[in-house]
Design a protein around this motif. Structure first.
Motif, PDB file in Angstrom:
ATOM      1  N   ALA A 165      -6.047   0.771   6.409  1.00  0.00           N
ATOM      2  CA  ALA A 165      -5.698  -0.081   5.267  1.00  0.00           C
ATOM      3  C   ALA A 165      -4.762  -1.209   5.684  1.00  0.00           C
ATOM      4  O   ALA A 165      -4.866  -2.337   5.188  1.00  0.00           O
ATOM      5  N   ILE A 166      -3.848  -0.922   6.608  1.00  0.00           N
ATOM      6  CA  ILE A 166      -2.919  -1.952   7.084  1.00  0.00           C
ATOM      7  C   ILE A 166      -3.685  -3.061   7.798  1.00  0.00           C
ATOM      8  O   ILE A 166      -3.429  -4.252   7.598  1.00  0.00           O
ATOM      9  N   HIS A 167      -4.651  -2.676   8.625  1.00  0.00           N
ATOM     10  CA  HIS A 167      -5.458  -3.673   9.331  1.00  0.00           C
ATOM     11  C   HIS A 167      -6.329  -4.474   8.348  1.00  0.00           C
ATOM     12  O   HIS A 167      -6.545  -5.675   8.535  1.00  0.00           O
ATOM     13  N   THR A 168      -6.813  -3.798   7.305  1.00  0.00           N
ATOM     14  CA  THR A 168      -7.708  -4.452   6.346  1.00  0.00           C
ATOM     15  C   THR A 168      -6.964  -5.377   5.389  1.00  0.00           C
ATOM     16  O   THR A 168      -7.364  -6.526   5.175  1.00  0.00           O
ATOM     17  N   TYR A 169      -5.877  -4.865   4.804  1.00  0.00           N
ATOM     18  CA  TYR A 169      -5.199  -5.601   3.730  1.00  0.00           C
ATOM     19  C   TYR A 169      -3.993  -6.425   4.189  1.00  0.00           C
ATOM     20  O   TYR A 169      -3.521  -7.287   3.458  1.00  0.00           O
ATOM     21  N   LYS A 170      -3.464  -6.110   5.383  1.00  0.00           N
ATOM     22  CA  LYS A 170      -2.285  -6.816   5.900  1.00  0.00           C
ATOM     23  C   LYS A 170      -1.171  -6.900   4.838  1.00  0.00           C
ATOM     24  O   LYS A 170      -0.771  -7.986   4.407  1.00  0.00           O
ATOM     25  N   PRO A 171      -0.667  -5.750   4.407  1.00  0.00           N
ATOM     26  CA  PRO A 171       0.346  -5.718   3.346  1.00  0.00           C
ATOM     27  C   PRO A 171       1.695  -6.267   3.810  1.00  0.00           C
ATOM     28  O   PRO A 171       1.993  -6.308   5.006  1.00  0.00           O
ATOM     29  N   GLU A 172       2.497  -6.663   2.840  1.00  0.00           N
ATOM     30  CA  GLU A 172       3.869  -7.092   3.123  1.00  0.00           C
ATOM     31  C   GLU A 172       4.837  -5.918   3.006  1.00  0.00           C
ATOM     32  O   GLU A 172       5.941  -5.963   3.543  1.00  0.00           O
TER      33      GLU A 172
ATOM     34  N   ILE B  35       0.855  -1.185   0.000  1.00  0.00           N
ATOM     35  CA  ILE B  35       0.000   0.000   0.000  1.00  0.00           C
ATOM     36  C   ILE B  35       0.891   1.234   0.000  1.00  0.00           C
ATOM     37  O   ILE B  35       2.066   1.173   0.379  1.00  0.00           O
ATOM     38  N   ILE B  36       0.326   2.355  -0.434  1.00  0.00           N
ATOM     39  CA  ILE B  36       1.045   3.628  -0.483  1.00  0.00           C
ATOM     40  C   ILE B  36       0.327   4.616   0.430  1.00  0.00           C
ATOM     41  O   ILE B  36      -0.897   4.794   0.324  1.00  0.00           O
ATOM     42  N   ILE B  37       1.084   5.261   1.329  1.00  0.00           N
ATOM     43  CA  ILE B  37       0.505   6.243   2.254  1.00  0.00           C
ATOM     44  C   ILE B  37       1.217   7.573   2.044  1.00  0.00           C
ATOM     45  O   ILE B  37       2.407   7.708   2.327  1.00  0.00           O
ATOM     46  N   ASP B  38       0.481   8.557   1.531  1.00  0.00           N
ATOM     47  CA  ASP B  38       1.058   9.877   1.240  1.00  0.00           C
ATOM     48  C   ASP B  38      -0.079  10.886   1.182  1.00  0.00           C
ATOM     49  O   ASP B  38      -1.120  10.616   0.577  1.00  0.00           O
ATOM     50  N   ASP B  39       0.101  12.048   1.800  1.00  0.00           N
ATOM     51  CA  ASP B  39      -0.976  13.042   1.821  1.00  0.00           C
ATOM     52  C   ASP B  39      -1.120  13.775   0.491  1.00  0.00           C
ATOM     53  O   ASP B  39      -2.123  14.442   0.249  1.00  0.00           O
ATOM     54  N   GLU B  40      -0.128  13.664  -0.404  1.00  0.00           N
ATOM     55  CA  GLU B  40      -0.192  14.332  -1.701  1.00  0.00           C
ATOM     56  C   GLU B  40      -0.745  13.368  -2.754  1.00  0.00           C
ATOM     57  O   GLU B  40      -0.143  12.330  -3.041  1.00  0.00           O
ATOM     58  N   GLU B  41      -1.879  13.736  -3.335  1.00  0.00           N
ATOM     59  CA  GLU B  41      -2.521  12.856  -4.317  1.00  0.00           C
ATOM     60  C   GLU B  41      -1.607  12.577  -5.504  1.00  0.00           C
ATOM     61  O   GLU B  41      -1.506  11.438  -5.979  1.00  0.00           O
ATOM     62  N   GLY B  42      -0.925  13.614  -5.989  1.00  0.00           N
ATOM     63  CA  GLY B  42      -0.036  13.441  -7.133  1.00  0.00           C
ATOM     64  C   GLY B  42       1.093  12.466  -6.838  1.00  0.00           C
ATOM     65  O   GLY B  42       1.481  11.666  -7.695  1.00  0.00           O
ATOM     66  N   ALA B  43       1.617  12.535  -5.613  1.00  0.00           N
ATOM     67  CA  ALA B  43       2.703  11.636  -5.219  1.00  0.00           C
ATOM     68  C   ALA B  43       2.209  10.194  -5.137  1.00  0.00           C
ATOM     69  O   ALA B  43       2.893   9.261  -5.572  1.00  0.00           O
ATOM     70  N   ARG B  44       1.008  10.010  -4.576  1.00  0.00           N
ATOM     71  CA  ARG B  44       0.430   8.662  -4.477  1.00  0.00           C
ATOM     72  C   ARG B  44       0.216   8.057  -5.861  1.00  0.00           C
ATOM     73  O   ARG B  44       0.638   6.932  -6.146  1.00  0.00           O
TER      74      ARG B  44
ATOM     75  N   ASP C 112       5.852  -7.113 -10.114  1.00  0.00           N
ATOM     76  CA  ASP C 112       5.656  -8.178  -9.127  1.00  0.00           C
ATOM     77  C   ASP C 112       5.177  -7.633  -7.779  1.00  0.00           C
ATOM     78  O   ASP C 112       5.146  -8.347  -6.781  1.00  0.00           O
ATOM     79  N   VAL C 113       4.814  -6.340  -7.749  1.00  0.00           N
ATOM     80  CA  VAL C 113       4.251  -5.727  -6.544  1.00  0.00           C
ATOM     81  C   VAL C 113       2.814  -5.310  -6.842  1.00  0.00           C
ATOM     82  O   VAL C 113       2.549  -4.584  -7.800  1.00  0.00           O
ATOM     83  N   GLU C 114       1.884  -5.770  -6.026  1.00  0.00           N
ATOM     84  CA  GLU C 114       0.470  -5.433  -6.193  1.00  0.00           C
ATOM     85  C   GLU C 114       0.096  -4.310  -5.221  1.00  0.00           C
ATOM     86  O   GLU C 114       0.215  -4.465  -4.006  1.00  0.00           O
ATOM     87  N   ILE C 115      -0.326  -3.163  -5.758  1.00  0.00           N
ATOM     88  CA  ILE C 115      -0.743  -2.044  -4.920  1.00  0.00           C
ATOM     89  C   ILE C 115      -2.201  -2.251  -4.522  1.00  0.00           C
ATOM     90  O   ILE C 115      -3.106  -2.219  -5.361  1.00  0.00           O
ATOM     91  N   LEU C 116      -2.437  -2.454  -3.235  1.00  0.00           N
ATOM     92  CA  LEU C 116      -3.774  -2.766  -2.732  1.00  0.00           C
ATOM     93  C   LEU C 116      -4.582  -1.527  -2.380  1.00  0.00           C
ATOM     94  O   LEU C 116      -5.814  -1.544  -2.445  1.00  0.00           O
TER      95      LEU C 116
END
Length: 248
Positions: free
Chosen positions: A43-50, A5-14, A27-31
């Motif tokens: 999102a971390i609790h929901t998707y449990k990312p690696e 997952i990606i966490i960033d307050d700037e929409e353009g950066a995300r 080989d990386v899936e953005i959830l």
């Protein structure tokens, strides 16, 4: 496939980072794309990312504050930040990964490949070390959190007499004739320790100015420190050392 997952307050950066990931790190899936720490925790609790790409500076809750709120960190992190010398010093010392904005494609690929090869168990101490050091580094570091295998050693900075290079290891000489050998280079300690108090007097020696008892002049000369040891000063380091000594 690595779940991320990606966490960033700037929409353009995300959005920009997500597009780069799709193109260069297939080989990386953005959830999920999250606009801040609160949404990131959900999102971390929901998707449990690696893997989590985490912006350091966000309004309301910084990346470091988000990690403190989470407590247990069971995923890899690549920090994403605009230049922040304090944050970068702490991240480097804790042997964690970061990307500078704007994100460079080659750096992104290398960081992703690097974290995919890591074992989480070896990183847990690094995360806690980072949080401990970041909590005080913007003022002046007084206690250094040193990650060592599966433990963290809390060392009072004022009691460090000098640090001595030993290949890819560093021996920390502490007051009362104690020693601590750590699998970090001398350069890493030079980066994290207060530059107002620690001086590189030789390619293999970083000394705490407050523990220098006497300087004996010579071609380079040498210092006598509080534990009685004599430490050589190289000719190249002599001038900067004397300048620093004069400010004490």
């Amino acid at each position: 496939m690595t779940r991320a997952i990606i966490i960033d307050d700037e929409e353009g950066a995300r959005e920009g980072l997500s597009l780069l990931m799709q193109k260069y790190c297939a080989d990386v899936e953005i959830l999920a794309l999250c606009n801040g720490g609160k949404q990131g925790i959900e999102a971390i609790h929901t998707y449990k990312p690696e893997l989590v790409f985490l912006d350091v500076q966000m309004p309301g809750m910084s990346g470091f504050q988000m990690l403190e709120t989470l407590g247990n960190i069971d995923f890899e992190i690549i920090f994403v930040t605009a230049y922040d010398k304090y944050a970068i010093k702490a991240i480097k010392f804790s042997a964690l990964d970061y990307l500078l904005k704007p994100v460079d494609i080659d750096d992104l690929i290398k960081s992703v490949q690097k974290v995919q090869q890591k074992q989480f168990q070896k990183q847990q101490a690094g995360f806690q070390s980072l949080l401990n050091n970041m909590s005080q580094i913007q003022d002046e570091l007084t206690r250094l959190a040193i990650p060592s295998d599966n433990e963290i050693i809390m060392q009072e900075v004022k009691d460090i007499v000098y640090c001595e290079a030993d290949s890819s290891y560093t021996t920390i000489h502490i007051a009362n004739d104690k020693k601590l050998t750590v699998s970090k280079t001398l350069k890493e300690f030079e980066i994290i320790l207060p530059e107002t108090k620690f001086c590189r007097i030789h390619h293999g020696t970083l000394v705490n100015i407050e523990h220098v008892s006497k300087y004996i002049k010579g071609e380079g000369g040498y210092v006598i420190v509080s534990n009685g040891q004599h430490l050589n000063v190289s000719r190249r380091k002599k001038e900067s050392f004397i300048q620093m000594l004069s400010k004490v």
